[in-house]
Design a protein around this motif. Sequence first.
Motif, mmCIF file in Angstrom:
data_model
loop_
_atom_site.group_PDB
_atom_site.id
_atom_site.type_symbol
_atom_site.label_atom_id
_atom_site.label_comp_id
_atom_site.label_asym_id
_atom_site.label_seq_id
_atom_site.Cartn_x
_atom_site.Cartn_y
_atom_site.Cartn_z
ATOM 1 N N VAL A 163 0.844 -1.180 0.000
ATOM 2 C CA VAL A 163 0.000 0.000 0.000
ATOM 3 C C VAL A 163 0.887 1.241 0.000
ATOM 4 C CG1 VAL A 163 -1.761 1.269 1.279
ATOM 5 C CG2 VAL A 163 -1.821 -1.239 1.204
ATOM 6 N N GLU A 164 2.009 1.147 0.723
ATOM 7 C CA GLU A 164 3.019 2.194 0.702
ATOM 8 C C GLU A 164 4.330 1.537 0.287
ATOM 9 O OE1 GLU A 164 3.202 3.982 4.513
ATOM 10 O OE2 GLU A 164 1.100 4.553 4.547
ATOM 11 N N ARG A 165 5.322 2.318 -0.152
ATOM 12 C CA ARG A 165 6.561 1.713 -0.601
ATOM 13 C C ARG A 165 7.795 2.424 -0.056
ATOM 14 N NH1 ARG A 165 7.677 0.691 -6.320
ATOM 15 N NH2 ARG A 165 9.254 -0.536 -5.314
ATOM 16 N N PRO A 166 7.967 2.421 1.285
ATOM 17 C CA PRO A 166 9.245 2.865 1.827
ATOM 18 C C PRO A 166 10.227 1.707 1.762
ATOM 19 C CG PRO A 166 7.783 2.271 3.603
ATOM 20 C CD PRO A 166 7.014 2.058 2.304
ATOM 21 N N ALA A 167 11.333 1.797 2.506
ATOM 22 C CA ALA A 167 12.286 0.681 2.532
ATOM 23 C C ALA A 167 11.568 -0.574 3.015
ATOM 24 C CB ALA A 167 13.454 1.012 3.456
ATOM 25 N N ALA A 168 11.938 -1.718 2.439
ATOM 26 C CA ALA A 168 11.259 -2.962 2.771
ATOM 27 C C ALA A 168 11.382 -3.269 4.254
ATOM 28 C CB ALA A 168 11.874 -4.106 1.959
ATOM 29 N N PRO A 169 10.249 -3.495 4.946
ATOM 30 C CA PRO A 169 10.326 -3.787 6.381
ATOM 31 C C PRO A 169 10.753 -5.223 6.618
ATOM 32 C CG PRO A 169 8.043 -3.843 5.657
ATOM 33 C CD PRO A 169 8.867 -3.430 4.462
ATOM 34 N N GLY A 170 11.386 -5.481 7.740
ATOM 35 C CA GLY A 170 11.827 -6.821 8.074
ATOM 36 C C GLY A 170 10.729 -7.648 8.696
ATOM 37 N N HIS A 171 10.974 -8.965 8.770
ATOM 38 C CA HIS A 171 9.956 -9.876 9.266
ATOM 39 C C HIS A 171 9.555 -9.549 10.702
ATOM 40 C CE1 HIS A 171 10.609 -11.872 5.591
ATOM 41 N NE2 HIS A 171 11.619 -12.636 5.949
ATOM 42 N N ASP A 172 10.539 -9.262 11.568
ATOM 43 C CA ASP A 172 10.200 -8.979 12.960
ATOM 44 C C ASP A 172 9.364 -7.716 13.083
ATOM 45 O OD1 ASP A 172 11.410 -10.932 14.897
ATOM 46 O OD2 ASP A 172 13.161 -10.510 13.687
ATOM 47 N N ALA A 173 9.724 -6.693 12.332
ATOM 48 C CA ALA A 173 8.965 -5.444 12.401
ATOM 49 C C ALA A 173 7.535 -5.657 11.916
ATOM 50 C CB ALA A 173 9.658 -4.367 11.571
ATOM 51 N N VAL A 174 7.365 -6.393 10.812
ATOM 52 C CA VAL A 174 6.022 -6.662 10.307
ATOM 53 C C VAL A 174 5.245 -7.515 11.302
ATOM 54 C CG1 VAL A 174 4.683 -7.732 8.450
ATOM 55 C CG2 VAL A 174 6.754 -6.456 7.910
ATOM 56 N N ALA A 175 5.921 -8.516 11.899
ATOM 57 C CA ALA A 175 5.250 -9.381 12.879
ATOM 58 C C ALA A 175 4.796 -8.580 14.091
ATOM 59 C CB ALA A 175 6.183 -10.515 13.306
ATOM 60 N N ASP A 176 5.648 -7.673 14.564
ATOM 61 C CA ASP A 176 5.258 -6.828 15.701
ATOM 62 C C ASP A 176 4.046 -5.970 15.348
ATOM 63 O OD1 ASP A 176 7.222 -7.762 17.376
ATOM 64 O OD2 ASP A 176 8.653 -6.172 16.896
ATOM 65 N N ALA A 177 4.090 -5.356 14.160
ATOM 66 C CA ALA A 177 2.978 -4.496 13.746
ATOM 67 C C ALA A 177 1.697 -5.314 13.573
ATOM 68 C CB ALA A 177 3.332 -3.771 12.454
ATOM 69 N N LEU A 178 1.826 -6.505 12.993
ATOM 70 C CA LEU A 178 0.645 -7.342 12.778
ATOM 71 C C LEU A 178 0.076 -7.826 14.109
ATOM 72 C CD1 LEU A 178 -1.279 -8.758 10.841
ATOM 73 C CD2 LEU A 178 0.368 -10.635 10.677
ATOM 74 N N THR A 179 0.941 -8.225 15.035
ATOM 75 C CA THR A 179 0.474 -8.657 16.351
ATOM 76 C C THR A 179 -0.276 -7.536 17.057
ATOM 77 O OG1 THR A 179 2.365 -10.164 16.530
ATOM 78 C CG2 THR A 179 1.174 -9.662 18.558
ATOM 79 N N THR A 180 0.274 -6.328 16.993
ATOM 80 C CA THR A 180 -0.393 -5.173 17.597
ATOM 81 C C THR A 180 -1.757 -4.939 16.954
ATOM 82 O OG1 THR A 180 1.741 -4.143 18.097
ATOM 83 C CG2 THR A 180 -0.187 -2.706 18.075
ATOM 84 N N LEU A 181 -1.813 -5.041 15.626
ATOM 85 C CA LEU A 181 -3.077 -4.855 14.912
ATOM 86 C C LEU A 181 -4.096 -5.909 15.334
ATOM 87 C CD1 LEU A 181 -4.762 -3.570 12.565
ATOM 88 C CD2 LEU A 181 -3.747 -5.315 11.091
ATOM 89 N N ILE A 182 -3.693 -7.185 15.346
ATOM 90 C CA ILE A 182 -4.611 -8.270 15.690
ATOM 91 C C ILE A 182 -5.076 -8.140 17.128
ATOM 92 C CG2 ILE A 182 -4.838 -10.772 15.902
ATOM 93 C CD1 ILE A 182 -4.714 -9.736 13.025
#
Length: 919
Positions: free
Chosen positions: A105-124
Amino acid sequence: MTERDAHAGLVGREADRARLGAFLAELPGAGGALVLLGDPGIGKSALLTALARDAGAAGVRVLHTVGAQYRARTGHGALRQLLAASPEAWSQAAQVPLLGAALAVERPAAPGHDAVADALTTLIAGLSRDRATLLVLDDAHWLDPASGAVLGRVARRLAGTGAGLVAAVRTGEAGSFVYDGLAVHELRPLSEAASEELLRLRFPSLAPRVRRRLMADADGNPLALLELPASLTDSQRADAQALPARIPLTQRLLATFASRVGALPAATRHLLLVAALEGTGDLPAVRRAVAGRCHLKHLAPAERGRLVHVDDATGRLTFRHSLIRSVVVDLSSSDQRRGVHRALADAWAGVPEQRAWHLAQAAEEPDARVADLLEEAADSSVRRGDGPNAVAALLRSAGLSPAAAERARRLAKAAYLGANLTGGLRDVPRLLDDARHAAPGQGSLAAAVAGSAYLLNGSGDIATAHRLLVGALAQRPEPYDPADATLAEAMHTLLLMCFFGGRAELWSAFDAAAARYTALPELVAITRSTFADPARAGREDLARLDAAVAELAHRTDPLHIVRVATAGAYLDRLGDCAEALGRVVDAGRRGENITAALNALFLLGNHAWLTGQWAELRRTAREGLDLCERYHYPLLACPGHFLLACVAAARGDHAAVRDLTGRMQLWAGPRGAEGVRFYVLHAKVLYALGQGDFEDAYRFARSIAPPGELPPHVPHAVWSLLDLAEAAARTGRPGQVRAHVAAARDAGLDTFSPRLRMVLLAAAALGTADDGAAVALFGEALAVENADRWPFEHARILLYRGERLRRGRFPARARAHLRDAAEAFERLGAVPWAERAGHELRACGAPVRAPGGPAAPALTPQQREVARLAATGLTNKQIGEKLFLSPRTVSTHLHQAFPKLGVTSRAALRDALERLPER
């Protein structure tokens, strides 16, 4: 048993349904994860479907995704499918920058797995505050690598969030979704009674003998029990003699599905092929890919034939079983598949990585544009820490490169990523050989980086590796471009060669290459100053280092993380890098980026050494050494051996010190790895100091750094400052201590970190003849903020201060310091040092128990060995020759051992040693 359950093959699954029901009931208050494990057709998907139905009926929000065998190797494709299952989840995810980047949806520097997992966990977790949420992952073994890595992490973080995750995984299938440590429920074949019940309910007209034959063929597999009878003719259902010969179950199922798919209209088969190769079940994407050719209404025959299910509410298409998807693809021609991939590339035009992979699979011949797009996808994968996917993209990019030189460069780039990131060192020769065949006689810098990394890490041929890389750098046009990633990789590799080579002439070639830049890449410049030659780092270098360390919380590239931590290792920045290094190690434990992980393990081990976490150090170092052995990185094992040798030296374990330093010398000596020699010397200094062999300690310490000098490119001179000061002071060389302290102050070491300030103050005190001034300096050292954060050095300074106080006739004050020192040494297991503190306490008139027990002081391992040899009648000289010690050191050990054993002569040693308890 409901008719729906019978139709879905859930007969005999009461216990499995109960297990899932209990998980669902506990979801709002507990959360967590569960893995369904089983063979193909055993009923995993049917149970997940029933669970999702029950969850929806209970008001639980269900997010569903399916792994697909033919999905392009793109980042977070399954994650997009998961979040798109709920408009609310998708809209909220799009507003989170990290998730927006992952979802394209946005295209900054590619985020890492841990950062995405943290963000997804917070969202869920946020979604679950007002309504419990369930994540359902079918065929999780086929999730795309990025989604699998993220969702595997999320699964471990859901406890207590009110959200849960249930994943179906095929037995024996390795994938990116690593479920080690998660609760697992294994599905077994149906019992004979349940198999018969299912057939009676679903196919009541089967003849008894036919039913028994099908039960035997299916062997409790529900999918087979449902599908094999459907393929029979009326005569076969009535007569077992008319049944075909028994063939392997999977082949029979494939044949059954193939006959049903083959009977579909052409438009329907085309739609199924698009859905199979699209992989995410995204109906809008399928619609875009078939626009102008057919309509989604043509899916109806496949739905009626129970091959797929279309959920109009969520806009998802799912295959009833992954075998059906396989059949659809297998029945298509290569031209059809390429055409579909071209259409899907257009459908995913807004997601560059997905588009690149579809174009790559559509390509019939080399295509420079697609090759470039895949290399960009590889670079994006590296930035988010997905090394294996990056290597796969580069290899495919090489295959699509029309120009031989570009093909060779990309093969070489894949090779050096393998060597420096993923642990693929053994693949380097093959990839480089392929590169040479692709472009004979056209050496590239990428090939030189890969080849030199292989020589450095594999055979340890530093001289050849250095010549190879320096020669390739000399061929590059000047000035060097700071944005050239391959050039930066070459400089990082060359820097490591110079460090391990440990010779000044190697560094001159590095500096000559650095001078060809208009501006040296930031991290290369930082590492050159703070790691290669920390004694000459300036305030600006430290500021740049601290800025790089501060950014690690947001960085995902494991190579970058390791390199920043390496730059800060000698200047005590590892504590601030620990969280990021831990992420790299965790990824390595999941099989990702092995080379980066083993480097991270040893960097964390260095931090554990300085902070007294020696049990953790031993575990960490051994884990790193196991990886070195498994993936054949003998050079990188040297830091691990060094760390274990330091602990062994402080604890007085002579055999371990001798073994570990011997291993390093045996490997490094013939290869000219002079940098490893400093590891060996450092461990020997520590051991000699603990044993009271100060002459040997001084000899080893001055071999690292002569008194009054901090030699260029010898970073261990910073770490051995206190060791040299003590060895020189105790051998009657206070002037040399003062000269060394002056050199360290001129270099500004006391401003680099609190620990170095503490050490430098203590060194200054050791070189001071006036006891009062020395006591004051020791006190100033102990007053440095958080001085006890470095317990071994802190305890040493307590010991030194207690000694001076006792000598100055302040026994009461001395006792307090000496007791604290002894207790700290005992906690660390540093027995020789605890004994030294105990001797000083006894001299102050304080009662002292032996370290580790109430009896008389225990022998150190080396004292025991010296006493044993002396008891056999050997002279001090003969003992020294056997143990590589000077006769004077042997005499010292015997002098210390006699009172511990309660003897006064060699003649009594044998009996005294026999009375000692076994170690």
